[in-house]
Design a protein around this motif. Structure first.
Motif, short mmCIF file in Angstrom:
data_model
loop_
_atom_site.label_atom_id
_atom_site.label_comp_id
_atom_site.label_asym_id
_atom_site.label_seq_id
_atom_site.Cartn_x
_atom_site.Cartn_y
_atom_site.Cartn_z
N LEU A 133 0.83 -1.20 0.00
CA LEU A 133 0.00 0.00 0.00
C LEU A 133 0.87 1.26 0.00
N LYS A 137 1.37 4.48 -2.72
CA LYS A 137 1.33 5.89 -2.33
C LYS A 137 2.58 6.63 -2.79
N ASP A 148 -4.73 9.75 -2.08
CA ASP A 148 -5.78 9.51 -1.09
C ASP A 148 -6.10 8.02 -1.09
N LEU A 149 -5.32 7.26 -0.35
CA LEU A 149 -5.48 5.81 -0.35
C LEU A 149 -6.75 5.37 0.38
N GLU A 150 -7.18 6.13 1.37
CA GLU A 150 -8.40 5.77 2.07
C GLU A 150 -9.59 5.81 1.12
N LEU A 257 2.42 5.84 5.55
CA LEU A 257 0.96 5.70 5.66
C LEU A 257 0.43 6.47 6.87
N THR A 258 -0.77 7.02 6.71
CA THR A 258 -1.43 7.70 7.82
C THR A 258 -2.17 6.68 8.69
N ARG A 260 -5.29 6.69 9.41
CA ARG A 260 -6.57 6.36 8.77
C ARG A 260 -6.38 5.34 7.65
N GLU A 261 -5.30 5.48 6.89
CA GLU A 261 -5.03 4.53 5.81
C GLU A 261 -4.72 3.15 6.36
N TYR A 265 -7.24 -0.14 5.73
CA TYR A 265 -6.75 -1.35 5.06
C TYR A 265 -6.80 -2.56 5.99
#
Length: 418
Positions: A133, A137, A148-150, A257-258, A260-261, A265
């Motif tokens: 992931l 990004k 914006d992966l989310e 990664l954040t 939220r991401e 996932y």
């Protein structure tokens, strides 16, 4: 030379951004192995069967021909013959004896692959899903695209990358769930930590001996074979920035990664899948970073949506929980016995031929009926839309007449006051 059932053919299977370009760059250094950066050969062959819109028209005709008119098995036989010609064509004039087909999105046609080449060897390259992931990004940011992966993971619209990260990964996990002598599991983290040792294991699986220095792909880039490989311009664009494997990206996901991401996932895949892939420690680290625990089960509703979106986009439907089927090169299939009551000899052959023709006629008629049903439904929807539009216009006409009379009266009154 690649055999008719796939002997001497190797598939490197994984989802995109799993390190397949790196693995292929090292493996193609072996003198007995031919590898292209990516082929997507079987994907293009299977697509012949779809009824997707074509620039020259005739999508429905093509679909009926490949799925109805052709006798059962003929399409697969024709695709196998074409693929064999292509694979063996790559070996002409080469010292190589094996062909490596690295095409990450083959998760979409595993059933087709097994039917065509059951004797092929299949390598599953596995990488920490969170690192995959993060690789998406990083590459997206470098290309100036959305990062914006989310939204990519949880959005309702279809994106092949969303399928790669979810149903694609889980399809491979189920496909390789059981031990098979023609399957080999290669872990990315071990490959970059000990490339020589891991490549030695892969070579032994392929029946080859390890060749010294094959992991240092950058040292051989000036050879004709490597120059051709890198000239293809596909795969990981960052591969040529290095000359040998490195571990820089193994833990980079924790920074890229954040929360939220990571949380999104982890919830989609579920803790059980992460543990089953061999990334239990990474799951625990991800839960700590995200500040939440992942449920054991995956998000089945989202996975079902991605599966249906894939089917609608490609026309291919998967066998649920499909697992790898193979056939050892020296294995012999049992002879098929005639059905009970079926006559033998010429009479049986004639009856079988007639039955096959009748079956094809029935299938063609069923497809035409289904096509006609879809056309009727389309016309009904179009007619309904026209009726609703007409009703809206009709409803607006009295109002328009009243408005015109009021305007006329106002103008007349204003003129009188002058």
């Amino acid at each position: 030379m690649v055999g008719a059932r796939g002997d001497n053919l190797v598939f490197l299977l994984c989802t995109p951004r799993s390190g397949s370009s790196l693995a292929t760059a090292m493996l193609q250094n072996h003198g007995k192995l031919y590898a292209a950066q990516e082929m997507w050969l079987l994907l293009s062959l299977l697509e012949l069967r779809s009824g997707r819109k074509r620039p020259y028209g005739g999508g429905a005709i093509v679909e009926r021909f490949y799925n109805g008119t052709l006798p059962e098995g003929t399409f697969e036989d024709a695709c196998r013959a074409f693929a064999l010609e292509a694979y063996n064509g790559l070996l002409r004039g080469e010292e190589a004896e094996l062909v490596l087909d690295k095409s990450p999105r083959y998760y979409g046609l595993l059933e087709f692959l097994d039917v065509l080449f059951p004797q092929s060897r299949r390598i599953w390259l596995v990488r920490n899903p969170f690192a995959v992931l993060a690789s998406y990004k990083k590459l997206g940011a470098q290309r100036g695209g959305s990062s914006d992966l989310e939204a990519l993971l949880t959005g309702r619209s279809f994106d092949p990358k969303a399928a790669d990260l979810t149903v694609g990964l889980l399809r491979y996990m189920r496909y390789f769930a059981a031990e098979d002598p023609l399957a080999y599991r290669l872990r990315y983290e071990r490959l970059v930590a000990d490339p020589r040792g891991e490549l030695d294991g892969v070579c032994r699986f392929l029946g080859l001996g390890y060749e010294a220095g094959m992991e240092r792909y950058g040292a051989a880039m000036d050879t004709p074979k490597a120059a051709r490989f890198f000239s293809m311009g596909v795969g990981d664009p960052l591969l040529a920035d290095h000359s040998a494997p490195h571990e820089d990206s193994v833990h980079a996901w924790k920074e890229l990664l954040t929360k939220r991401e990571i949380a999104a996932y982890g919830r989609i895949l579920g803790g059980r899948a992460l543990d089953g892939l061999g990334y239990g420690e990474e799951r625990e680290a991800a839960e700590k970073l995200a500040g939440c625990r992942f449920a054991a089960d995956p998000d089945e509703s989202l996975l079902a949506l991605r599966t249906e979106q894939w089917a609608e986009a490609t026309g291919w439907r998967w066998t649920e929980a499909y697992r790898m089927t193979s056939e050892l090169p020296d294995g012999a299939k049992a002879a098929r016995l005639p059905e009970e009551g079926q006559a033998a000899g010429a009479t049986g052959t004639a009856a079988a031929a007639e039955a096959e023709q009748l079956r094809l006629v029935v299938r063609a008629l069923e497809q035409r009926l289904e096509s006609g049903h879809r056309e009727r439904e389309r016309l009904r929807a179009e007619l309904g839309a026209m009726k609703r539009k007409a009703a809206r216009l009709k409803a607006a006409i009295p109002f328009g007449d009243r408005l015109a009379r009021l305007a006329s009266s106002y103008i007349s009154g204003a003129g009188g006051r002058k």
